[in-house]
Design an enzyme around this catalytic site. Structure first.
Site, short mmCIF file in Angstrom:
data_model
loop_
_atom_site.label_atom_id
_atom_site.label_comp_id
_atom_site.label_asym_id
_atom_site.label_seq_id
_atom_site.Cartn_x
_atom_site.Cartn_y
_atom_site.Cartn_z
N GLY A 46 4.91 -8.61 3.64
CA GLY A 46 5.18 -9.38 2.44
C GLY A 46 6.68 -9.55 2.30
N GLN A 51 14.56 -10.94 -1.79
CA GLN A 51 14.88 -10.26 -0.53
C GLN A 51 15.63 -11.15 0.45
OE1 GLN A 51 10.66 -8.67 -0.06
NE2 GLN A 51 11.92 -7.01 0.73
N CYS A 88 9.80 -0.80 2.38
CA CYS A 88 10.28 -2.10 1.96
C CYS A 88 11.35 -2.58 2.95
CB CYS A 88 10.86 -1.99 0.56
SG CYS A 88 11.54 -3.52 -0.07
N LEU A 89 11.28 -3.85 3.32
CA LEU A 89 12.27 -4.40 4.26
C LEU A 89 13.68 -4.30 3.69
CD1 LEU A 89 10.40 -7.63 5.45
CD2 LEU A 89 10.60 -5.45 6.65
N HIS A 130 3.63 -4.64 -5.02
CA HIS A 130 4.99 -4.43 -4.49
C HIS A 130 5.80 -5.73 -4.58
CE1 HIS A 130 7.75 -2.54 -1.32
NE2 HIS A 130 8.13 -3.81 -1.34
N GLU A 131 5.17 -6.86 -4.16
CA GLU A 131 5.89 -8.13 -4.14
C GLU A 131 6.08 -8.69 -5.55
OE1 GLU A 131 7.35 -8.76 -1.48
OE2 GLU A 131 6.18 -7.40 -0.22
N HIS A 134 9.03 -7.08 -7.01
CA HIS A 134 10.30 -7.68 -6.57
C HIS A 134 10.69 -8.84 -7.49
CE1 HIS A 134 11.65 -5.77 -2.92
NE2 HIS A 134 10.49 -5.89 -2.32
ZN ZN Z 1 9.83 -4.80 -0.72
#
Ligand code: ZN
Length: 163
Positions: A46, A51, A88-89, A130-131, A134
């Site tokens: 995701g 991000q 998380c990226l 999670h997304e 963000h």
């Molecule tokens: Zn993330």
């Protein structure tokens, strides 16, 4: 299509409440193509607009059989509880156990601007939450107790220095 640079903690954009997506045009579609490409390149499931440095309520995901674009997402219902590893990226994929609901219902707009609702369970539900977080300026580490949060941040900073 192009791969965008991934914004990492503690960039301020990751802590902002995103602006709503208002235009559902070719530009949005092209942005989502870039987001998918960036996400696949980073081997994520995701990716949300903050991000890649954009203060927008938008994410893409391809997780556990659910592939979608979600503009102006909200979680409208949840049920149960699950406790498993999450990363998380934007925090170097450093994993930590996060407790979240087991099921979640996502309400969002697709690329055509139409509202839809989608139910998910387990890993995909975790991804919805999670997304969506963000888009509200929240990271998964904000769900952790203080000490565990510090451990994740310290490990991330250390790994970054070694890169
Ligand atoms: Zn993330």
């Amino acid at each position: 299509m192009s791969i965008r640079k991934i914004t990492e903690y503690p960039e301020p954009v990751l802590g902002l409440i995103g602006r709503p997506v208002e235009k559902f045009d070719d530009e949005l579609a092209a942005l989502c193509d870039d987001m998918f490409e960036t996400m696949y390149d980073a081997e994520g499931v995701g990716l949300a607009a903050p991000q890649i440095g954009l203060n927008l309520r938008l994410f893409v995901m391809d997780c556990d059989g659910i592939k979608l674009v979600a503009a102006n997402p909200e979680i409208v219902a949840t049920e149960g509880e699950q406790s498993s590893h999450e990363g998380c990226l934007s925090v170097g994929k450093v994993p930590a156990v996060v407790v979240r609901p087991m099921k979640a219902r996502l309400r969002a707009q697709g690329l055509d601007g139409e509202w839809f609702e989608r139910d998910a369970e387990g890993y995909a539900a975790r991804c919805f939450m999670h997304e969506t977080d963000h888009c509200d300026g929240r990271l998964f580490i904000d769900h952790l107790p203080k000490l565990r949060r510090e451990m994740v941040v310290n490990r991330f900073k250390k790994e970054k220095r070694w890169k």
